[in-house]
Design an enzyme around this catalytic site. Structure first.
Site, mmCIF file in Angstrom:
data_model
loop_
_atom_site.group_PDB
_atom_site.id
_atom_site.type_symbol
_atom_site.label_atom_id
_atom_site.label_comp_id
_atom_site.label_asym_id
_atom_site.label_seq_id
_atom_site.Cartn_x
_atom_site.Cartn_y
_atom_site.Cartn_z
ATOM 1 N N LYS A 290 0.776 -1.103 0.045
ATOM 2 C CA LYS A 290 -0.173 -0.046 0.059
ATOM 3 C C LYS A 290 0.905 1.059 0.063
ATOM 4 O O LYS A 290 1.790 1.375 0.868
ATOM 5 C CB LYS A 290 -0.612 0.060 1.426
ATOM 6 C CG LYS A 290 -2.111 -0.907 1.181
ATOM 7 C CD LYS A 290 -3.177 -0.539 2.066
ATOM 8 C CE LYS A 290 -4.256 -1.487 2.217
ATOM 9 N NZ LYS A 290 -4.922 -1.439 0.859
ATOM 10 N N ASP A 359 -3.090 -7.185 -2.849
ATOM 11 C CA ASP A 359 -3.757 -6.313 -1.747
ATOM 12 C C ASP A 359 -5.266 -6.620 -1.971
ATOM 13 O O ASP A 359 -6.050 -6.140 -1.176
ATOM 14 C CB ASP A 359 -3.635 -4.980 -2.158
ATOM 15 C CG ASP A 359 -3.798 -3.888 -1.085
ATOM 16 O OD1 ASP A 359 -4.038 -4.622 -0.069
ATOM 17 O OD2 ASP A 359 -3.737 -2.872 -1.165
ATOM 18 N N ARG A 363 -10.982 -11.200 -0.282
ATOM 19 C CA ARG A 363 -12.026 -11.942 -0.835
ATOM 20 C C ARG A 363 -11.329 -13.438 -0.827
ATOM 21 O O ARG A 363 -12.239 -14.297 -0.896
ATOM 22 C CB ARG A 363 -12.327 -11.372 -2.398
ATOM 23 C CG ARG A 363 -11.076 -11.235 -3.098
ATOM 24 C CD ARG A 363 -10.966 -10.174 -4.275
ATOM 25 N NE ARG A 363 -11.225 -8.934 -4.042
ATOM 26 C CZ ARG A 363 -11.101 -7.851 -4.680
ATOM 27 N NH1 ARG A 363 -11.487 -7.915 -6.045
ATOM 28 N NH2 ARG A 363 -11.151 -6.575 -4.293
#
Ligand code: BES
Ligand code: MN
Ligand code: ZN
Length: 528
Positions: A290, A359, A363
């Site tokens: 990130k 990233d 899910r």
């Protein structure tokens, strides 16, 4: 007794004749005063109505306030008019605003205590005792703080817990309502506490043990699936994420069955309702590291926290619901064992997945959690909660969660729960193009679509939902909804909001409520 005490709320029948506390007077739409307030106004020679009428800033909208100094020798030295909005429109959101306004007005006056004239007015959709208990509960929730790591300030904060004295016709009923609401507040604050814990304290294993400690005393069965168990079950998608870290991943299953013995015997509601939560205790992004806002990513477990908070509240309420929930706990980090961009991994459902982006980890964890839940417990409905995408924040901001489902009736049911609780949702339909966008190039699926279409790219929250839909429907279609709480659970302040506990609790209780008795036939039975 609640585990949380940020407010002392008292309910009494009599308004004291002399008090140095400010007196708070609720004012409804069109600057309407209730009965006793009108009498007080008359005694003060119209001071209150005059101020209310003359003020251009005060329209009695929910949460607006107007502080009025009273003449020397009056029973109360300060009066605060508190806007409530139109009586008929009072709901969870306006009650929240009123509580906000009340606390702000008190702190402006430097007061910690106040008396509230808890009157009713015609057109109110709820009883007075419910309204004021709700205002008390909302004020309590807003006073939440997380100060356990402040070594110096604890004493001081304990000394300054505000006291609100509500004057109502039925104090016992109001107090009962307040106590019931406190159980919901507790679940929410519990979710906030879990969210606010730093990642070096709350990591998958310590989190799982904390869930056990919190829920087992309430009669919830808590089982931990550790790395060995996950391997055995073939949860390779969740493992790919979790094995990036020194702290090993796990899944926590929570079972609560509040059905009556009779319903259990008759097999009524024997298929459970299931909540599934994303519990990434820290999301660095992995190798797709990130570049912004990593500091907030200890909050990437807020979906799981709300599931735990809802299980806590429902069990403590002794809800009739039959529930089996699961949270997938993992860190997403960089290490020698971390999964690589473009890796192709397996999943418990059998779909192969290309890692388009490390990233997009949530899910992957949810996919295996959903599959395990479907296969093991065959729930009638699965609701998953996750801080899943930045795109959802772009689309809906911090006040509404993204809502996605494969079942139309769930839209209505959740719209209703949202209205009841003030936790708002925005429904985004999943279209064929979103589903196609998640097709893998070399594998069955990709975890991050790479479409040339700008509209699809902007719809990252919908394509994420489309990815999950494959798992909710693998083998057989299970009714499923996914709620993306990236914006609502993580406000700009960076303090966990506990969003979702109320929504899930309300939904579960509505599902579990016995169906209303069939209406009697309108035409009278023919005489024999
Ligand atoms: N946890 C993040 C989503 C997020 C971002 C939540 C900001 C709250 C605030 C999630 O794991 C993530 O990184 N999602 C990516 C997905 C993308 C790589 C397909 C995103 O939204 O950028
Ligand atoms: Mn991520
Ligand atoms: Zn994440």
């Amino acid at each position: 007794m609640s585990a949380y005490n940020f407010l002392n709320a008292n309910f009494t029948e009599q308004l004291s004749t002399q008090s140095d506390e400010p007196l708070v007077i609720p004012v409804f739409g069109n600057k309407t005063f209730a009965k006793q307030a009108k009498t007080l106004d008359r005694d003060l020679a119209g001071l209150l109505t005059r101020n209310a009428t003359l003020s251009s800033k005060f329209s009695a909208a929910p949460g607006q306030t107007l502080a009025i100094a009273t003449p020397e020798g009056s029973a109360h030295d300060k009066i605060i008019l508190l806007g409530m909005g139109d009586a008929k429109n009072i709901n969870a959101a306006s009650i929240d605003s009123a509580a906000h306004g009340l606390s702000a007005a008190l702190s402006d006056l430097g007061a910690t205590n106040a008396t509230i004239l808890g009157e009713t007015i015609s057109g109110l959709p709820v009883k007075a005792e419910e309204l004021y208990a709700s205002i008390a509960a909302a004020t309590h929730e807003q006073a939440y703080t997380f100060n356990k790591y402040k070594t110096q300030k604890i004493q001081k904060l304990d000394d300054t817990i505000p006291t609100l004295n509500f004057v109502v016709k039925k104090p016992t009923a109001a107090e009962q309502h307040y106590n019931a609401l406190t159980i919901i507040s507790e679940g929410k604050m519990l979710a906030q506490d879990l969210g606010n814990e730093p990642p070096n304290v709350l990591y998958p294993e310590s989190y799982a043990l904390r869930v056990k400690d919190l829920l087992e005393p309430l009669g919830v069965e808590v089982d931990i699936i550790d790395v060995h168990g996950m391997n055995h079950l073939g949860m390779h998608a969740a493992l790919a994420v979790g094995e990036s870290a020194g702290a090993k991943p796990c899944m926590v299953v929570m079972k609560y069955d509040g059905r009556s013995d009779k319903d259990k015997k008759n097999g009524k509601n024997s298929a459970p309702l299931s909540f599934v939560g994303k519990g990434i205790t820290m999301d660095t992004g992995g190798y797709n590291i990130k570049t912004r806002a990593m500091g907030k990513m200890k909050l990437d477990m807020c979906g799981s926290a709300s599931v735990v908070g809802a299980m806590y509240t429902l069990a403590k309420q002794k809800s009739n619901a039959n529930l089996v929930s699961i949270v997938g706990l993992a860190e997403n980090r960089i290490s020698e064992s971390a999964y690589l961009p473009s890796a192709i991994i397996d999943s418990m459902a059998g779909f192969t997945i290309e890692v388009g982006n490390t990233d997009a980890e949530g899910r992957l964890v949810l996919a295996d959690a959903i599959t395990y839940m479907k296969r093991t417990y065959k729930p009638h409905t699965i609701i998953d909660l996750a801080t899943l995408t930045g795109a959802c924040i772009q689309a809906h901001g911090h006040d509404k969660a993204g809502f996605f489902t494969n079942t139309k009736s769930l839209v209505k049911a959740f719209q209703k729960a949202a209205d009841n609780t003030g936790e708002a949702i925005a429904h985004d339909p999943i279209e064929e193009k979103h589903i196609r966008a998640m097709d893998g190039e070399l594998a069955d699926l990709t975890n991050s679509c790479n479409s040339p279409d700008q509209d699809i790219l902007r719809a990252g929250h919908i394509t994420a939902a489309a990815f999950l839909k494959h798992f909710a429907e693998q083998g057989s279609k299970t009714k499923w909804a996914h709620i993306d709480i990236a914006g609502t659970a993580i406000p700009p302040s960076g303090m966990a909001s506990g969003w979702g506990v109320k929504l899930l609790t309300d939904f579960a209780n509505t599902q579990a409520a016995p169906a209303p008795a069939p209406k009697k036939a309108k035409t009278p039975a023919p005489k024999p």
